[in-house]
Design a protein around this motif. Structure first.
Motif, mmCIF file in Angstrom:
data_model
loop_
_atom_site.group_PDB
_atom_site.id
_atom_site.type_symbol
_atom_site.label_atom_id
_atom_site.label_comp_id
_atom_site.label_asym_id
_atom_site.label_seq_id
_atom_site.Cartn_x
_atom_site.Cartn_y
_atom_site.Cartn_z
ATOM 1 N N TRP A 1 6.741 8.334 -4.254
ATOM 2 C CA TRP A 1 5.892 7.492 -3.410
ATOM 3 C C TRP A 1 6.310 6.990 -2.089
ATOM 4 C CZ3 TRP A 1 1.599 5.549 -5.869
ATOM 5 C CH2 TRP A 1 1.450 5.881 -7.149
ATOM 6 N N LEU A 2 5.216 7.280 -1.128
ATOM 7 C CA LEU A 2 5.558 7.081 0.111
ATOM 8 C C LEU A 2 4.737 5.751 0.639
ATOM 9 C CD1 LEU A 2 6.199 8.902 3.038
ATOM 10 C CD2 LEU A 2 3.643 9.092 3.088
ATOM 11 N N ILE A 3 5.530 5.151 1.624
ATOM 12 C CA ILE A 3 5.080 3.706 1.815
ATOM 13 C C ILE A 3 5.215 3.731 3.359
ATOM 14 C CG2 ILE A 3 5.753 1.455 1.494
ATOM 15 C CD1 ILE A 3 7.357 2.188 -0.837
ATOM 16 N N LYS A 4 4.011 3.527 3.918
ATOM 17 C CA LYS A 4 4.084 3.546 5.538
ATOM 18 C C LYS A 4 4.382 1.927 5.884
ATOM 19 C CE LYS A 4 1.012 7.327 6.064
ATOM 20 N NZ LYS A 4 -0.529 7.524 6.434
ATOM 21 N N THR A 5 4.956 1.831 6.877
ATOM 22 C CA THR A 5 5.421 0.487 7.262
ATOM 23 C C THR A 5 4.502 0.052 8.403
ATOM 24 O OG1 THR A 5 7.073 1.417 8.764
ATOM 25 C CG2 THR A 5 7.741 0.612 6.520
ATOM 26 N N ASP A 6 3.035 -0.037 8.308
ATOM 27 C CA ASP A 6 2.170 -0.604 9.092
ATOM 28 C C ASP A 6 1.207 -1.262 8.513
ATOM 29 O OD1 ASP A 6 0.725 1.397 7.849
ATOM 30 O OD2 ASP A 6 -0.288 2.444 9.154
ATOM 31 N N GLN B 1 0.745 -1.266 0.029
ATOM 32 C CA GLN B 1 -0.036 0.242 -0.098
ATOM 33 C C GLN B 1 1.001 1.278 0.054
ATOM 34 O OE1 GLN B 1 -3.338 -0.552 -0.320
ATOM 35 N NE2 GLN B 1 -2.839 -2.507 -0.443
ATOM 36 N N MET B 2 0.577 2.228 -1.072
ATOM 37 C CA MET B 2 1.315 3.335 -1.099
ATOM 38 C C MET B 2 0.491 4.555 -1.602
ATOM 39 S SD MET B 2 3.573 1.139 -3.890
ATOM 40 C CE MET B 2 4.854 2.389 -4.201
ATOM 41 N N HIS B 3 1.085 5.681 -1.633
ATOM 42 C CA HIS B 3 0.362 6.735 -2.045
ATOM 43 C C HIS B 3 1.481 7.690 -2.662
ATOM 44 C CE1 HIS B 3 0.621 8.544 1.799
ATOM 45 N NE2 HIS B 3 0.720 9.822 1.293
ATOM 46 N N SER B 4 1.098 8.707 -3.588
ATOM 47 C CA SER B 4 1.898 9.419 -4.194
ATOM 48 C C SER B 4 1.923 10.921 -3.654
ATOM 49 C CB SER B 4 1.862 9.418 -5.873
ATOM 50 O OG SER B 4 0.558 9.913 -5.987
ATOM 51 N N LEU B 5 3.082 11.700 -3.589
ATOM 52 C CA LEU B 5 2.993 12.953 -2.859
ATOM 53 C C LEU B 5 2.336 13.786 -4.047
ATOM 54 C CD1 LEU B 5 6.875 13.540 -1.721
ATOM 55 C CD2 LEU B 5 4.862 12.649 -0.551
ATOM 56 N N GLU B 6 1.345 14.721 -3.643
ATOM 57 C CA GLU B 6 0.536 15.664 -4.134
ATOM 58 C C GLU B 6 1.420 16.768 -4.583
ATOM 59 O OE1 GLU B 6 -2.663 16.178 -1.869
ATOM 60 O OE2 GLU B 6 -3.541 14.135 -2.050
ATOM 61 N N LYS B 7 2.358 17.149 -3.776
ATOM 62 C CA LYS B 7 3.301 18.112 -4.459
ATOM 63 C C LYS B 7 4.602 18.065 -3.959
ATOM 64 C CE LYS B 7 2.317 20.437 0.048
ATOM 65 N NZ LYS B 7 1.878 21.738 0.773
#
Length: 561
Positions: free
Chosen positions: A452-457, A400-406
């Motif tokens: 891409w930001l990937i949280k480790t939870d 699960q990951m999401h991209s930076l908006e800015k």
């Protein structure tokens, strides 16, 4: 219905394996005739032919999410990753036909079976294994691009590996079974077994696997007439020196499965036993594994769910392991007397096994590994969008990951690659790195819209950590995904930089002291004017900050992004 006779059965010597056409025709016919079976085409392999998945479901539920909602156990069987080792291909045909014909399909187990994984290798039919006793003709180990597919599960250079991971994450198997034939020493066993190494699994899952699957498999196979032994990997030349438990890293199929908390088995029949015996042993092991899966599947499903919840909160992860040579178990071993005699070819001493002298001895079994390199996970990783294959593989594996908006300036910890070794020869299309040492540096780094930001939870933490931490055995770094950082992009001209170097030393007298000390400690530096200029250059503002800087950022605390 069910009357189709296999090529293996037609041969009175049991020394024939199915061709690719016979194999696919067989599964097509079964799926056509029985509503409990479906043959799916997952996508084109590296030779253009599809990768097939044969699914058996007693109540005809074939939708993976529905299977999971009903808490059914999923058993995934993979055949023909090395088509020159084909007994799994033939044994599977016998196995599934018997389950359907005799109405032996368990109601709470869904069986997913890959008839042949390396399609190109199966089509490349002939003889290529000099140390193997039959069948008369068989497939080749390499893929269409000459890859060994059982080294491709992390790096994913092939379509086949990509499709396998699609299957794996669509069905999320609880038990995985990958069929092989051994090479190496001679001994009495027809079947040897690699089990997912207990030290690499969640302790509760490892204990459950050992008690409810591995130990019963050994006992029941002995009763069935096929006693087993762990995969024969001698510590020295012969089994008498002791066996070493095989530690499958994530490049291998069962090592990859372990990243996702799936218990796995890699059976290795003995290459020099008659082919009919090898097929019979593989078929027997399939039945015994299905028996264990039916008996303990519901508990396994619950346990894997609990393990996936725990790994979300797990803080420390092991990246590398080393063999514990101080502790060895005693293992009863049925071998043959090994000795040496002069070679008729070279005159030098050669090893041989005397089959007229079977032996039964206790030998050391080195079955434990201890952590060698560990890491504390960050709260999150951030991966630059430029590394498209890394991002694609993370997504393929359920991360699960999401991209930076800015565009955002973020405080991260980044590694500088301080030291590493690289193989001198290519290995599976790569020059593999190892023994990586890193120097962590905390700084503010600009990341951009779309990174891409990937949280480790999350449940995929093991895959995330073991691919993104460069010191991990099969990290993306070790497989050369980031090699461009290892070479400088800007340099200096000696005759121009000489004067600049003098100026820099005058302005920074502490550098001169450091340089003199470095010269005393390094004879090569002291003997080279070029090396001394390079030392000063790397201290200056001109030296590129990205050289040897691993581009994946580690965010210690969330909120900084």
């Amino acid at each position: 219905m069910f009357a189709q006779q296999l090529a293996f059965e037609k041969d009175p010597d049991k020394n024939t394996t199915a061709t690719y056409t016979e194999l696919i025709d067989f599964y097509t016919s079964l799926a056509k005739d029985d509503p409990r079976a479906r043959l799916l085409e997952v996508g084109p392999t590296d030779i253009g032919r599809p990768l097939h998945l044969f699914v058996l479901s007693a109540d005809q539920v074939f939708e993976p999410q529905a299977v999971k909602r009903q808490k059914k156990t999923v058993l995934l069987i993979n055949n023909g990753i090395h088509p020159g080792e084909p007994e799994g291909i033939d044994a599977s045909m016998l196995f599934v036909r018997e389950l359907l014909r005799e109405n032996k399909l368990p109601k709470d187990v869904v069986i997913c079976l890959i008839p042949v994984y390396n399609v190109a290798g199966m089509l490349n039919r002939g003889v290529s294994r000099a140390n193997q006793n039959g069948p008369e003709a068989y497939g080749f180990r390499g893929s269409a691009q000459h890859y060994d597919l059982n080294r491709d599960f992390i790096k994913t250079d092939t379509r086949n590996a990509w499709l396998f991971q699609q299957i794996f994450h669509t069905w999320d198997p609880d038990v995985f079974f990958d069929t092989h034939t051994s090479n190496g020493a001679d001994y009495q066993y027809v079947m040897t077994l690699i089990a997912t190494h207990r030290d690499k699994l969640d302790p509760a899952l490892a204990k459950f696997m050992e008690q409810n699957f591995t130990q019963p498999l050994y006992a029941r196979m002995a009763t069935a007439g096929f006693p087993m032994v762990p995969y024969v990997d001698p510590k020295e030349d012969t089994p008498e020196s002791g066996l070493v438990s095989f530690l499958e890293s994530p490049r291998y199929s069962t090592g990859y499965a372990a990243l996702h908390h799936t218990i796995g088995y890699m059976p290795e029949t003995h290459m020099w036993k008659p082919y009919g015996d090898r097929v019979a042993a593989m078929r027997a092991l399939m039945h015994e594994l299905l028996h264990a899966t039916e008996a303990h599947g519901a508990d396994l499903v619950d346990l894997r769910r609990a393990v996936k919840r725990r790994v979300r909160q797990q803080q420390e992860f092991t990246l590398c392991w080393k063999l514990d040579e101080k502790h060895a178990e005693k293992l009863p071993f049925l071998g043959y007397q090994a000795s040496y005699r002069p070679s008729e070819l070279s005159g030098f001493a050669r090893l041989y096994y005397d089959r007229s002298k079977p032996t039964t001895i206790d030998i050391p079994y080195y079955a434990s590994y201890i952590p060698d390199v560990r890491v504390i996970k960050p709260a999150a990783y951030i991966v630059p969008q430029a590394y498209e294959k890394v991002i694609a593989l993370l997504k393929l594996n359920g991360v699960q990951m999401h991209s930076l908006e800015k565009d955002t300036l973020i405080r991260v910890e980044q590694y500088y690659i301080d030291h590493y070794k690289t193989s001198a020869a290519p290995y599976e299309g790569h020059y593999l790195h190892r023994e990586v040492h890193v120097m962590p540096v905390s700084n503010e780094q600009m990341f951009y819209k779309g990174d891409w930001l990937i949280k480790t939870d999350q449940e995929a933490n093991r895959y995330i950590v073991e691919t993104l931490e460069p010191q991990a055995t099969d990290s993306f770094f070790n497989w050369n995904f980031f090699d461009a950082i290892l070479s400088q992009k800007e340099y200096f001209s000696l005759y121009i930089f000489e004067e600049e170097a003098v100026r820099l030393l005058q302005e920074n007298p502490e550098w001169r002291k450091e340089l003199e000390l470095a010269k005393q400690q390094n004879k090569e530096l002291a003997a080279s004017g070029r090396a001394q200029l390079d030392w000063i250059y790397k201290k200056s503002e001109f030296y590129e900050k990205g050289h040897l800087r691993y581009p994946v950022g580690r965010i210690k605390q969330l909120g900084q992004e």
